[in-house]
Design a protein around this motif. Structure first.
Motif, PDB file in Angstrom:
ATOM      1  N   TRP A   8       0.837  -1.180   0.000  1.00 17.49           N
ATOM      2  CA  TRP A   8       0.000   0.000   0.000  1.00 17.49           C
ATOM      3  C   TRP A   8       0.885   1.247   0.000  1.00 17.49           C
ATOM      4  N   PRO A   9       0.394   2.369  -0.524  1.00 19.31           N
ATOM      5  CA  PRO A   9       1.189   3.600  -0.501  1.00 19.31           C
ATOM      6  C   PRO A   9       1.303   4.159   0.905  1.00 19.31           C
ATOM      7  N   GLY A  10       2.337   4.939   1.119  1.00 15.80           N
ATOM      8  CA  GLY A  10       2.534   5.558   2.417  1.00 15.80           C
ATOM      9  C   GLY A  10       3.902   5.270   2.982  1.00 15.80           C
ATOM     10  N   ARG A  11       4.110   5.746   4.195  1.00 18.17           N
ATOM     11  CA  ARG A  11       5.389   5.579   4.858  1.00 18.17           C
ATOM     12  C   ARG A  11       5.168   4.966   6.237  1.00 18.17           C
ATOM     13  N   GLY A  12       6.229   4.854   7.002  1.00 18.62           N
ATOM     14  CA  GLY A  12       6.110   4.349   8.354  1.00 18.62           C
ATOM     15  C   GLY A  12       6.911   3.081   8.537  1.00 18.62           C
ATOM     16  N   PRO A  13       7.274   2.795   9.797  1.00 22.02           N
ATOM     17  CA  PRO A  13       8.129   1.637  10.083  1.00 22.02           C
ATOM     18  C   PRO A  13       7.495   0.296   9.730  1.00 22.02           C
ATOM     19  N   VAL A  14       6.187   0.151   9.935  1.00 22.82           N
ATOM     20  CA  VAL A  14       5.540  -1.121   9.618  1.00 22.82           C
ATOM     21  C   VAL A  14       5.619  -1.385   8.121  1.00 22.82           C
ATOM     22  N   ARG A  15       5.317  -0.361   7.317  1.00 22.33           N
ATOM     23  CA  ARG A  15       5.370  -0.525   5.871  1.00 22.33           C
ATOM     24  C   ARG A  15       6.783  -0.876   5.408  1.00 22.33           C
ATOM     25  N   LYS A  16       7.804  -0.273   6.029  1.00 26.04           N
ATOM     26  CA  LYS A  16       9.186  -0.551   5.642  1.00 26.04           C
ATOM     27  C   LYS A  16       9.579  -1.985   5.993  1.00 26.04           C
ATOM     28  N   VAL A  17       9.080  -2.485   7.124  1.00 27.33           N
ATOM     29  CA  VAL A  17       9.371  -3.871   7.506  1.00 27.33           C
ATOM     30  C   VAL A  17       8.736  -4.829   6.500  1.00 27.33           C
ATOM     31  N   VAL A  18       7.471  -4.570   6.151  1.00 19.85           N
ATOM     32  CA  VAL A  18       6.786  -5.423   5.183  1.00 19.85           C
ATOM     33  C   VAL A  18       7.473  -5.328   3.823  1.00 19.85           C
ATOM     34  N   GLU A  19       7.898  -4.130   3.459  1.00 12.31           N
ATOM     35  CA  GLU A  19       8.616  -3.925   2.195  1.00 12.31           C
ATOM     36  C   GLU A  19       9.882  -4.764   2.140  1.00 12.31           C
ATOM     37  N   ALA A  20      10.615  -4.787   3.241  1.00 13.58           N
ATOM     38  CA  ALA A  20      11.836  -5.596   3.303  1.00 13.58           C
ATOM     39  C   ALA A  20      11.518  -7.079   3.191  1.00 13.58           C
ATOM     40  N   ALA A  21      10.368  -7.494   3.766  1.00 15.43           N
ATOM     41  CA  ALA A  21       9.967  -8.902   3.712  1.00 15.43           C
ATOM     42  C   ALA A  21       9.660  -9.352   2.290  1.00 15.43           C
ATOM     43  N   TYR A  22       9.318  -8.423   1.426  1.00 14.60           N
ATOM     44  CA  TYR A  22       9.114  -8.738   0.021  1.00 14.60           C
ATOM     45  C   TYR A  22      10.396  -8.567  -0.796  1.00 14.60           C
ATOM     46  N   THR A  23      11.177  -7.570  -0.458  1.00 16.27           N
ATOM     47  CA  THR A  23      12.338  -7.232  -1.286  1.00 16.27           C
ATOM     48  C   THR A  23      13.385  -8.339  -1.314  1.00 16.27           C
ATOM     49  N   LEU A  24      13.764  -8.839  -0.150  1.00 12.98           N
ATOM     50  CA  LEU A  24      14.853  -9.816  -0.103  1.00 12.98           C
ATOM     51  C   LEU A  24      14.517 -11.116  -0.834  1.00 12.98           C
ATOM     52  N   PRO A  25      13.373 -11.770  -0.555  1.00 13.36           N
ATOM     53  CA  PRO A  25      13.072 -12.988  -1.323  1.00 13.36           C
ATOM     54  C   PRO A  25      12.865 -12.719  -2.807  1.00 13.36           C
ATOM     55  N   MET A  26      12.364 -11.535  -3.148  1.00  9.01           N
ATOM     56  CA  MET A  26      12.208 -11.199  -4.558  1.00  9.01           C
ATOM     57  C   MET A  26      13.568 -11.144  -5.249  1.00  9.01           C
ATOM     58  N   GLU A  27      14.563 -10.578  -4.559  1.00 12.54           N
ATOM     59  CA  GLU A  27      15.914 -10.522  -5.105  1.00 12.54           C
ATOM     60  C   GLU A  27      16.502 -11.921  -5.283  1.00 12.54           C
ATOM     61  N   VAL A  28      16.149 -12.828  -4.388  1.00 10.93           N
ATOM     62  CA  VAL A  28      16.675 -14.197  -4.466  1.00 10.93           C
ATOM     63  C   VAL A  28      15.995 -14.981  -5.589  1.00 10.93           C
ATOM     64  N   LEU A  29      14.689 -14.802  -5.754  1.00 11.30           N
ATOM     65  CA  LEU A  29      13.909 -15.624  -6.671  1.00 11.30           C
ATOM     66  C   LEU A  29      13.756 -15.029  -8.067  1.00 11.30           C
ATOM     67  N   TYR A  30      13.953 -13.738  -8.215  1.00 11.71           N
ATOM     68  CA  TYR A  30      13.784 -13.092  -9.514  1.00 11.71           C
ATOM     69  C   TYR A  30      15.134 -12.717 -10.103  1.00 11.71           C
TER      70      TYR A  30
END
Length: 238
Positions: free
Chosen positions: A126-148
């Motif tokens: 979802w759009p926006g900022r904040g620590p929760v969003r950044k944590v969730v963003e990291a949870a997607y970014t790292l496996p995406m880098e590994v699998l894509y």
């Protein structure tokens, strides 16, 4: 849990830790599902697209293969957004440190997100900022880098990025702004599109204002460096 109650504050902390671990594991499972789903499938709907639609905008997006997007635009977004795209594993820790140091020295806090992080945010979250969003963003970014492969990350990024006025993706933006397909974008046009990405509903390419003209000239110069120094090889050789 009855044993934890007898431990007082320590028991509360343990309980918080247990729930935190459960949350992270559940989050990782959900993120992995969607990451695997979009490894090959087009991303044709995002939370931001839905939000723009609810705001009354006509949302336009046409998914195209990276082969149908000009290499000029690939080099432009690398030059403008993430020059280390081919070298990092999703996070540019050096840029994060520099942004934090600038903030401590009194400068406004600036973004240090990589193209991979922006892809995770734009495609899955979802759009926006904040620590929760950044944590969730990291949870997607790292496996995406590994699998894509990097090429796939770039393909998704250029197909879901917002370019203002309800335009999402390079094809819709190229057709609306320049009356041509994304595969035919010139260096100048690509640099203009990359320049307005940080604030697509504020900055214009038709016609560009003084800042956009100056910034796009800098991006064009950096595009040559990207090409000459092989900073785009992960996209074109995967």
């Amino acid at each position: 849990m009855n044993a934890l109650k007898k431990l007082g504050l320590f028991g509360v902390l343990i309980r918080v830790l247990i729930y935190g671990v459960r949350f992270v594991l559940a989050l990782m499972a959900v993120s992995l599902f969607f990451i695997l789903l979009y490894r090959f499938m087009p991303v044709e709907q995002t939370t931001l697209m839905a939000l723009r639609g609810l705001q009354g905008e006509e949302v336009r997006q046409e998914w195209v293969s990276l082969d149908d997007i000009s290499p000029n635009l690939v080099r432009a977004v690398i030059a403008s957004e993430d020059v280390k795209f081919c070298k990092h594993i999703g996070f540019d820790f050096g840029e994060m440190k520099a942004a934090w140091e600038d903030y401590q020295n009194g400068e406004p806090l600036r973004g240090a997100s990589t193209i991979s992080q922006q892809t995770a945010k734009n495609a899955f979250l979802w759009p926006g900022r904040g620590p929760v969003r950044k944590v969730v963003e990291a949870a997607y970014t790292l496996p995406m880098e590994v699998l894509y492969p990097k090429r796939r990350i770039m393909e998704i990024y250029l197909n879901v990025a917002e370019w203002g006025d309800g335009l999402f993706g390079a094809e819709a933006a190229a057709q609306e702004r320049f009356g041509k397909s994304a595969k035919d974008l010139t260096q100048r046009e690509a640099a203009l599109l990359a320049t307005v990405l940080p604030s697509p509903n504020k900055w214009r390419v038709d016609p560009p204002g003084p800042y956009v003209r100056r910034r796009s000239g800098t991006v064009r110069a950096r595009m040559r460096s990207v090409s000459q120094n092989g900073l785009d090889t992960c996209v074109f050789k995967d």
